[in-house]
Design a protein around this motif. Structure first.
Motif, PDB file in Angstrom:
ATOM      1  N   VAL A   1      -1.400   3.392   6.642  1.00  9.29           N
ATOM      2  CA  VAL A   1      -0.881   3.456   5.273  1.00  9.29           C
ATOM      3  C   VAL A   1       0.180   4.551   5.190  1.00  9.29           C
ATOM      4  O   VAL A   1      -0.033   5.674   5.656  1.00  9.29           O
ATOM      5  CB  VAL A   1      -2.016   3.721   4.253  1.00  9.29           C
ATOM      6  CG1 VAL A   1      -1.459   3.890   2.845  1.00  9.29           C
ATOM      7  CG2 VAL A   1      -3.030   2.586   4.289  1.00  9.29           C
TER       8      VAL A   1
ATOM      9  N   HIS B   1       0.817  -1.206   0.000  1.00  7.81           N
ATOM     10  CA  HIS B   1       0.000   0.000   0.000  1.00  7.81           C
ATOM     11  C   HIS B   1       0.858   1.267   0.000  1.00  7.81           C
ATOM     12  O   HIS B   1       0.526   2.266   0.633  1.00  7.81           O
ATOM     13  CB  HIS B   1      -0.976  -0.037   1.173  1.00  7.81           C
ATOM     14  CG  HIS B   1      -2.120  -0.958   0.923  1.00  7.81           C
ATOM     15  ND1 HIS B   1      -1.954  -2.328   0.813  1.00  7.81           N
ATOM     16  CD2 HIS B   1      -3.434  -0.712   0.722  1.00  7.81           C
ATOM     17  CE1 HIS B   1      -3.129  -2.884   0.565  1.00  7.81           C
ATOM     18  NE2 HIS B   1      -4.037  -1.925   0.508  1.00  7.81           N
ATOM     19  N   THR B   2       1.963   1.194  -0.716  1.00  7.95           N
ATOM     20  CA  THR B   2       2.810   2.357  -0.999  1.00  7.95           C
ATOM     21  C   THR B   2       2.820   2.520  -2.516  1.00  7.95           C
ATOM     22  O   THR B   2       2.506   1.573  -3.253  1.00  7.95           O
ATOM     23  CB  THR B   2       4.249   2.150  -0.494  1.00  7.95           C
ATOM     24  OG1 THR B   2       4.883   1.122  -1.285  1.00  7.95           O
ATOM     25  CG2 THR B   2       4.294   1.782   0.972  1.00  7.95           C
ATOM     26  N   TYR B   3       3.195   3.692  -2.997  1.00  3.56           N
ATOM     27  CA  TYR B   3       3.230   3.883  -4.454  1.00  3.56           C
ATOM     28  C   TYR B   3       4.351   3.079  -5.105  1.00  3.56           C
ATOM     29  O   TYR B   3       4.207   2.638  -6.246  1.00  3.56           O
ATOM     30  CB  TYR B   3       3.287   5.366  -4.811  1.00  3.56           C
ATOM     31  CG  TYR B   3       1.948   6.035  -4.568  1.00  3.56           C
ATOM     32  CD1 TYR B   3       0.851   5.713  -5.361  1.00  3.56           C
ATOM     33  CD2 TYR B   3       1.762   6.928  -3.532  1.00  3.56           C
ATOM     34  CE1 TYR B   3      -0.391   6.276  -5.134  1.00  3.56           C
ATOM     35  CE2 TYR B   3       0.522   7.506  -3.299  1.00  3.56           C
ATOM     36  CZ  TYR B   3      -0.553   7.175  -4.105  1.00  3.56           C
ATOM     37  OH  TYR B   3      -1.788   7.728  -3.866  1.00  3.56           O
TER      38      TYR B   3
ATOM     39  N   PRO C   1       1.846   5.942   2.136  1.00  4.09           N
ATOM     40  CA  PRO C   1       1.865   5.862   0.673  1.00  4.09           C
ATOM     41  C   PRO C   1       3.192   6.244   0.031  1.00  4.09           C
ATOM     42  O   PRO C   1       3.507   5.737  -1.055  1.00  4.09           O
ATOM     43  CB  PRO C   1       0.749   6.809   0.242  1.00  4.09           C
ATOM     44  CG  PRO C   1       0.533   7.724   1.400  1.00  4.09           C
ATOM     45  CD  PRO C   1       0.882   6.930   2.615  1.00  4.09           C
TER      46      PRO C   1
ATOM     47  N   ASN D   1       1.403  10.373   5.917  1.00  2.00           N
ATOM     48  CA  ASN D   1       0.232  10.086   5.105  1.00  2.00           C
ATOM     49  C   ASN D   1      -0.581  11.373   5.048  1.00  2.00           C
ATOM     50  O   ASN D   1      -1.441  11.618   5.894  1.00  2.00           O
ATOM     51  CB  ASN D   1      -0.590   8.940   5.693  1.00  2.00           C
ATOM     52  CG  ASN D   1      -1.816   8.625   4.871  1.00  2.00           C
ATOM     53  OD1 ASN D   1      -2.141   9.329   3.918  1.00  2.00           O
ATOM     54  ND2 ASN D   1      -2.513   7.573   5.246  1.00  2.00           N
TER      55      ASN D   1
ATOM     56  N   SER E   1      -5.311   5.288   1.671  1.00  2.00           N
ATOM     57  CA  SER E   1      -4.581   6.332   2.402  1.00  2.00           C
ATOM     58  C   SER E   1      -5.522   7.299   3.091  1.00  2.00           C
ATOM     59  O   SER E   1      -5.220   7.825   4.160  1.00  2.00           O
ATOM     60  CB  SER E   1      -3.677   7.123   1.449  1.00  2.00           C
ATOM     61  OG  SER E   1      -2.662   6.322   0.930  1.00  2.00           O
TER      62      SER E   1
ATOM     63  N   VAL F   1      -4.168   2.654  -3.462  1.00  2.38           N
ATOM     64  CA  VAL F   1      -3.335   3.294  -2.430  1.00  2.38           C
ATOM     65  C   VAL F   1      -3.969   4.611  -1.987  1.00  2.38           C
ATOM     66  O   VAL F   1      -4.059   4.896  -0.791  1.00  2.38           O
ATOM     67  CB  VAL F   1      -1.888   3.516  -2.926  1.00  2.38           C
ATOM     68  CG1 VAL F   1      -1.091   4.357  -1.932  1.00  2.38           C
ATOM     69  CG2 VAL F   1      -1.190   2.188  -3.163  1.00  2.38           C
TER      70      VAL F   1
END
Length: 169
Positions: A119, A54-56, A121, A129, A113, A109
């Motif tokens: 999260v 759940h990160t870019y 991101p 976040n 977020s 994401v």
């Protein structure tokens, strides 16, 4: 977000707008792949619920994987469902596959977020976040639900009009 269904609302709206330039099947597959890691954490009780996936950066890797696998899964699914284009099997162009996969993973994401404090991101560049609480969770759910309903209505209206136009001509 509870697993995939809420994430599909914006995907249905995008499909209605982009039509054949977007694969809802690849988008949906990407949503499933995105939530495998949180599902494992929920089952085992071990790990960070919304971790690297759940990160870019993680979403980029998931989009690449989901595109590679989703293209073939979607084409097989269309064949099994006997969905063809003028009697020939549908092949999804690679650019459509990757547009759909990247929109799927990045939107996932973003939506998560907004509602989940765990999260991160922009990890590993930042642990902040900045999207958290941008809008109330109840509103986020409504946006996802209503975008899906509006997208479905628009999609079927366009198809009905096109079918009617062909019938009249």
């Amino acid at each position: 977000m509870p697993f995939t269904p809420f994430h599909m609302g914006p995907g249905i709206l995008i499909k209605s707008l982009l039509q054949g330039s977007f694969s809802l099947m690849v988008f949906g597959w990407t949503q499933i792949v995105m939530d495998i890691q949180p599902l494992i954490v929920l089952i085992t009780g071990e790990g960070h619920l919304h971790g690297f996936t759940h990160t870019y950066v993680g979403a980029t890797l998931i989009a690449i994987f989901s595109g590679l696998t989703g293209k073939y899964l979607s084409e097989v699914g269309l064949k099994v469902l006997h969905i063809t284009e003028h009697g020939t099997p549908i092949t999804i162009p690679w650019w459509v596959v990757y547009l759909s996969a990247f929109l799927g993973s990045f939107s996932h994401v973003l939506l998560d977020s907004i509602m989940h404090a765990d999260v991160e991101p922009f990890f590993p560049f930042s642990l902040q976040n900045t999207f958290l609480g941008f809008i109330p969770v109840s509103m986020l759910h409504k946006i996802c639900l209503y975008s899906g309903l509006a997208g479905a209505a628009l999609y079927f209206t366009i198809h009905w009009k096109l079918k009617r136009k062909r019938w009249i001509s």
